[in-house]
Design an enzyme around this catalytic site. Structure first.
Site, PDB file in Angstrom:
ATOM      1  N   TYR A 177     -12.209  -1.015  -5.083  1.00  0.00           N
ATOM      2  CA  TYR A 177     -11.172  -0.507  -5.980  1.00  0.00           C
ATOM      3  C   TYR A 177      -9.899  -1.231  -5.562  1.00  0.00           C
ATOM      4  O   TYR A 177      -9.354  -0.948  -4.489  1.00  0.00           O
ATOM      5  CB  TYR A 177     -11.044   1.008  -5.789  1.00  0.00           C
ATOM      6  CG  TYR A 177     -10.076   1.695  -6.725  1.00  0.00           C
ATOM      7  CD1 TYR A 177     -10.535   2.608  -7.673  1.00  0.00           C
ATOM      8  CD2 TYR A 177      -8.711   1.453  -6.653  1.00  0.00           C
ATOM      9  CE1 TYR A 177      -9.643   3.254  -8.529  1.00  0.00           C
ATOM     10  CE2 TYR A 177      -7.825   2.090  -7.504  1.00  0.00           C
ATOM     11  CZ  TYR A 177      -8.296   2.987  -8.438  1.00  0.00           C
ATOM     12  OH  TYR A 177      -7.427   3.635  -9.283  1.00  0.00           O
ATOM     13  N   THR A 178      -9.448  -2.213  -6.371  1.00  0.00           N
ATOM     14  CA  THR A 178      -8.366  -3.099  -5.927  1.00  0.00           C
ATOM     15  C   THR A 178      -7.038  -2.856  -6.673  1.00  0.00           C
ATOM     16  O   THR A 178      -6.088  -3.617  -6.478  1.00  0.00           O
ATOM     17  CB  THR A 178      -8.774  -4.584  -6.089  1.00  0.00           C
ATOM     18  OG1 THR A 178      -9.195  -4.797  -7.439  1.00  0.00           O
ATOM     19  CG2 THR A 178      -9.888  -4.970  -5.142  1.00  0.00           C
TER      20      THR A 178
ATOM     21  N   THR B 255      -8.786  -5.871   4.121  1.00  0.00           N
ATOM     22  CA  THR B 255      -7.472  -6.317   3.654  1.00  0.00           C
ATOM     23  C   THR B 255      -6.373  -6.208   4.707  1.00  0.00           C
ATOM     24  O   THR B 255      -6.442  -5.357   5.606  1.00  0.00           O
ATOM     25  CB  THR B 255      -7.076  -5.456   2.426  1.00  0.00           C
ATOM     26  OG1 THR B 255      -5.718  -5.717   2.095  1.00  0.00           O
ATOM     27  CG2 THR B 255      -7.197  -3.968   2.705  1.00  0.00           C
TER      28      THR B 255
ATOM     29  N   TYR C 236      -4.474   2.708  -1.228  1.00  0.00           N
ATOM     30  CA  TYR C 236      -5.436   1.593  -1.199  1.00  0.00           C
ATOM     31  C   TYR C 236      -5.710   1.165   0.240  1.00  0.00           C
ATOM     32  O   TYR C 236      -6.868   1.076   0.670  1.00  0.00           O
ATOM     33  CB  TYR C 236      -4.893   0.421  -2.033  1.00  0.00           C
ATOM     34  CG  TYR C 236      -5.639  -0.879  -1.827  1.00  0.00           C
ATOM     35  CD1 TYR C 236      -6.901  -1.086  -2.386  1.00  0.00           C
ATOM     36  CD2 TYR C 236      -5.082  -1.917  -1.066  1.00  0.00           C
ATOM     37  CE1 TYR C 236      -7.581  -2.287  -2.183  1.00  0.00           C
ATOM     38  CE2 TYR C 236      -5.758  -3.110  -0.870  1.00  0.00           C
ATOM     39  CZ  TYR C 236      -7.000  -3.287  -1.423  1.00  0.00           C
ATOM     40  OH  TYR C 236      -7.674  -4.468  -1.224  1.00  0.00           O
TER      41      TYR C 236
ATOM     42  N   LYS D  42      -9.225   1.456   2.345  1.00  0.00           N
ATOM     43  CA  LYS D  42      -9.922   0.287   2.910  1.00  0.00           C
ATOM     44  C   LYS D  42     -10.104   0.449   4.414  1.00  0.00           C
ATOM     45  O   LYS D  42     -11.135   0.058   4.972  1.00  0.00           O
ATOM     46  CB  LYS D  42      -9.145  -0.995   2.600  1.00  0.00           C
ATOM     47  CG  LYS D  42      -9.091  -1.392   1.126  1.00  0.00           C
ATOM     48  CD  LYS D  42     -10.442  -1.820   0.560  1.00  0.00           C
ATOM     49  CE  LYS D  42     -10.967  -3.097   1.158  1.00  0.00           C
ATOM     50  NZ  LYS D  42     -12.269  -3.494   0.531  1.00  0.00           N
TER      51      LYS D  42
ATOM     52  N   TRP E 135      -3.977 -11.742  -0.130  1.00  0.00           N
ATOM     53  CA  TRP E 135      -3.391 -12.542  -1.214  1.00  0.00           C
ATOM     54  C   TRP E 135      -4.459 -13.444  -1.867  1.00  0.00           C
ATOM     55  O   TRP E 135      -4.312 -14.683  -1.906  1.00  0.00           O
ATOM     56  CB  TRP E 135      -2.235 -13.386  -0.672  1.00  0.00           C
ATOM     57  CG  TRP E 135      -1.021 -12.595  -0.256  1.00  0.00           C
ATOM     58  CD1 TRP E 135      -0.978 -11.291   0.175  1.00  0.00           C
ATOM     59  CD2 TRP E 135       0.342 -13.053  -0.213  1.00  0.00           C
ATOM     60  NE1 TRP E 135       0.316 -10.929   0.479  1.00  0.00           N
ATOM     61  CE2 TRP E 135       1.142 -11.986   0.250  1.00  0.00           C
ATOM     62  CE3 TRP E 135       0.958 -14.270  -0.505  1.00  0.00           C
ATOM     63  CZ2 TRP E 135       2.525 -12.104   0.412  1.00  0.00           C
ATOM     64  CZ3 TRP E 135       2.334 -14.373  -0.331  1.00  0.00           C
ATOM     65  CH2 TRP E 135       3.108 -13.300   0.113  1.00  0.00           C
TER      66      TRP E 135
HETATM   67  N1  LIG Z   1      -7.271  -9.324  -4.413  1.00  0.00           N
HETATM   68  C1  LIG Z   1      -6.569  -9.421  -3.269  1.00  0.00           C
HETATM   69  O1  LIG Z   1      -5.448  -9.941  -3.228  1.00  0.00           O
HETATM   70  C2  LIG Z   1      -7.174  -8.907  -1.988  1.00  0.00           C
HETATM   71  C3  LIG Z   1      -6.395  -8.956  -0.821  1.00  0.00           C
HETATM   72  C4  LIG Z   1      -6.968  -8.530   0.376  1.00  0.00           C
HETATM   73  C5  LIG Z   1      -8.276  -8.084   0.398  1.00  0.00           C
HETATM   74  N2  LIG Z   1      -8.984  -8.025  -0.745  1.00  0.00           N
HETATM   75  C6  LIG Z   1     -10.343  -7.507  -0.669  1.00  0.00           C
HETATM   76  O2  LIG Z   1     -11.234  -8.534  -1.080  1.00  0.00           O
HETATM   77  C7  LIG Z   1     -12.389  -7.947  -1.667  1.00  0.00           C
HETATM   78  C8  LIG Z   1     -12.688  -8.593  -2.996  1.00  0.00           C
HETATM   79  O3  LIG Z   1     -11.537  -8.414  -3.813  1.00  0.00           O
HETATM   80  P1  LIG Z   1     -11.371  -9.212  -5.162  1.00  0.00           P
HETATM   81  O4  LIG Z   1     -10.022  -9.826  -5.144  1.00  0.00           O
HETATM   82  O5  LIG Z   1     -12.578 -10.041  -5.418  1.00  0.00           O
HETATM   83  O6  LIG Z   1     -11.321  -7.963  -6.148  1.00  0.00           O
HETATM   84  P2  LIG Z   1     -11.691  -7.860  -7.688  1.00  0.00           P
HETATM   85  O7  LIG Z   1     -11.579  -9.188  -8.346  1.00  0.00           O
HETATM   86  O8  LIG Z   1     -10.914  -6.705  -8.193  1.00  0.00           O
HETATM   87  O9  LIG Z   1     -13.242  -7.492  -7.633  1.00  0.00           O
HETATM   88  C9  LIG Z   1     -13.694  -6.259  -7.214  1.00  0.00           C
HETATM   89  C10 LIG Z   1     -14.968  -5.999  -7.972  1.00  0.00           C
HETATM   90  O10 LIG Z   1     -15.498  -4.736  -7.549  1.00  0.00           O
HETATM   91  C11 LIG Z   1     -16.011  -4.097  -8.702  1.00  0.00           C
HETATM   92  N3  LIG Z   1     -16.140  -2.659  -8.491  1.00  0.00           N
HETATM   93  C12 LIG Z   1     -15.185  -1.708  -8.527  1.00  0.00           C
HETATM   94  N4  LIG Z   1     -15.730  -0.502  -8.321  1.00  0.00           N
HETATM   95  C13 LIG Z   1     -17.067  -0.697  -8.150  1.00  0.00           C
HETATM   96  C14 LIG Z   1     -18.170   0.159  -7.916  1.00  0.00           C
HETATM   97  N5  LIG Z   1     -18.017   1.487  -7.824  1.00  0.00           N
HETATM   98  N6  LIG Z   1     -19.397  -0.386  -7.792  1.00  0.00           N
HETATM   99  C15 LIG Z   1     -19.585  -1.730  -7.909  1.00  0.00           C
HETATM  100  N7  LIG Z   1     -18.574  -2.596  -8.146  1.00  0.00           N
HETATM  101  C16 LIG Z   1     -17.338  -2.083  -8.261  1.00  0.00           C
HETATM  102  C17 LIG Z   1     -15.039  -4.436  -9.798  1.00  0.00           C
HETATM  103  O11 LIG Z   1     -15.643  -4.243 -11.058  1.00  0.00           O
HETATM  104  P3  LIG Z   1     -14.789  -3.616 -12.294  1.00  0.00           P
HETATM  105  O12 LIG Z   1     -13.541  -4.419 -12.390  1.00  0.00           O
HETATM  106  O13 LIG Z   1     -15.727  -3.764 -13.431  1.00  0.00           O
HETATM  107  O14 LIG Z   1     -14.533  -2.189 -11.900  1.00  0.00           O
HETATM  108  C18 LIG Z   1     -14.751  -5.898  -9.476  1.00  0.00           C
HETATM  109  O15 LIG Z   1     -15.660  -6.755 -10.141  1.00  0.00           O
HETATM  110  C19 LIG Z   1     -12.126  -6.450  -1.720  1.00  0.00           C
HETATM  111  O16 LIG Z   1     -12.725  -5.847  -0.594  1.00  0.00           O
HETATM  112  C20 LIG Z   1     -10.626  -6.350  -1.598  1.00  0.00           C
HETATM  113  O17 LIG Z   1     -10.242  -5.103  -1.040  1.00  0.00           O
HETATM  114  C21 LIG Z   1      -8.478  -8.441  -1.937  1.00  0.00           C
END
Ligand SMILES: NC(=O)c1ccc[n+]([C@@H]2O[C@H](COP(=O)([O-])OP(=O)(O)OC[C@H]3O[C@@H](n4cnc5c(N)ncnc54)[C@H](OP(=O)(O)O)[C@@H]3O)[C@@H](O)[C@H]2O)c1
Length: 300
Positions: A65-66, A105, A129, A133, A154
């Site tokens: 959940y981002t 994160t 959030y 996490k 990021w």
């Molecule tokens: N984005 C950032 O800047 C950032 C920074 C630091 C760490 N992270 C971490 O990196 C990881 C990947 O992030 P990302 O950037 O790839 O995020 P993202 O693009 O938002 O992808 C997250 C995916 O998880 C899916 N999801 C949400 N709830 C779910 C559930 N209950 N069951 C199965 N899938 C589910 C979403 O699908 P739907 O959209 O269809 O719900 C989405 O496809 C995460 O652990 C995040 O916390 C991200």
């Protein structure tokens, strides 16, 4: 022909999930990367059925959940996806003898440190959030004896909504953008995160006694959001894409429901030492993504 090695990638349609699908895996590896609709990680019966169907050797949890601001008023859902579900996945992986890798994160920190954060610095999430996490990290480590937590920050890619795509979209309509200058971090390519997760996973498959625990991975260097925006738009201009001037503003001029850390920098010495992973500069990673997006646009 070698036995197939099945790997579960949850969140297969997210930035990191898609990059993991695209990564060049060895021929014997079969990546199962269901999207949210295909496998909801908060549904214990669906998770159990997935493990019953396929003998996974590793699980990479890229689902999360981002929506950082929405989480402030949606605490239950954020904790269900980011804390409870990773614990269930880790327990299922442990029961099957599979490796477990959880993506986490920089938002587990409060950003008050004046240097890059190392893995065992004190936590202090500023919002729901980050707290969810952090609870996920703890649930995974409690459920799996050799789990890896990979903290990153990021995240940028050609996919989904992210800061880089937002800057290009806004620059197409406006001559000047106002962007926060007093939050600093390390912009990181989802493709580089996927490559790192691949290296860690393959190492675990070859050597179940490989080092485990918490690791940081981000691209090298640092900048502010405004610095990142300027770099993106300079690259875009040089390639004939949209551009705009960027005025740096303080966080106080851009209020959001969730507070964000002023310092999001993560130190990567530990992953370099234990796994010989040396991230490339963020500028190179950003240039690659801008090229991909502008080439796509030109081809469309
Ligand atoms: N984005 C950032 O800047 C950032 C920074 C630091 C760490 N992270 C971490 O990196 C990881 C990947 O992030 P990302 O950037 O790839 O995020 P993202 O693009 O938002 O992808 C997250 C995916 O998880 C899916 N999801 C949400 N709830 C779910 C559930 N209950 N069951 C199965 N899938 C589910 C979403 O699908 P739907 O959209 O269809 O719900 C989405 O496809 C995460 O652990 C995040 O916390 C991200």
């Amino acid at each position: 022909m070698a036995e197939p090695v099945h790997i579960l990638v949850t969140g297969g349609a997210g930035q990191v999930g898609l990059a993991l699908r695209r990564a060049a895996w060895p021929a014997e590896v079969v990546i199962h990367a269901p999207d949210h609709a295909e496998l909801d990680i908060t549904d214990p019966a669906a998770v159990a059925a997935a493990f019953a169907r396929t003998p996974f050797k590793a699980v990479i949890n890229a689902a999360a959940y981002t929506a950082v601001d929405k989480a402030e008023t949606d605490r239950e859902a954020a904790f269900a996806v980011n804390a409870t579900a990773p614990g269930l996945l880790a327990a299922a992986a442990a029961r099957s003898g599979a490796a477990m890798l959880q993506v986490s994160t920089d938002y587990v920190f409060d950003g008050s440190k004046s240097a890059p954060y190392v893995e065992d610095d004190a936590w202090g999430p500023l919002g729901v959030y980050g707290a969810s996490k952090l609870a996920g990290e703890q649930a995974v480590l409690a459920a799996h004896p050799r789990a890896v937590i990979l903290r990153t920050a990021w995240v940028l890619s050609p996919d989904r909504a992210n800061f880089l795509k937002t800057m290009l979209r806004l620059a197409a309509d406006r001559p000047a953008l106002r962007v926060v200058e007093d939050q600093i971090g390390c912009p990181t390519s989802a493709a580089d995160i996927a490559e790192t997760l691949k290296t860690l996973t393959l190492r675990f498959l070859a050597d179940p006694g490989a080092p485990s625990g918490v690791y940081h991975f981000v691209n090298a260097g640092e900048t502010s959001w405004a610095g990142l925006a300027r770099h993106i738009l300079t690259l875009s201009a040089a390639r004939g894409g949209p551009t705009a001037t960027v005025e740096g503003i303080p966080t106080t001029d851009y209020p959001t429901p969730a507070r964000r850390p002023a310092n999001s920098r993560l130190a990567t010495d530990k992953i370099a030492r234990d796994f010989a992973i040396h991230p490339r500069p963020w500028q190179d990673a950003v240039a690659e993504i801008v090229d991909q997006l502008l080439t796509e646009r030109a081809a469309a």
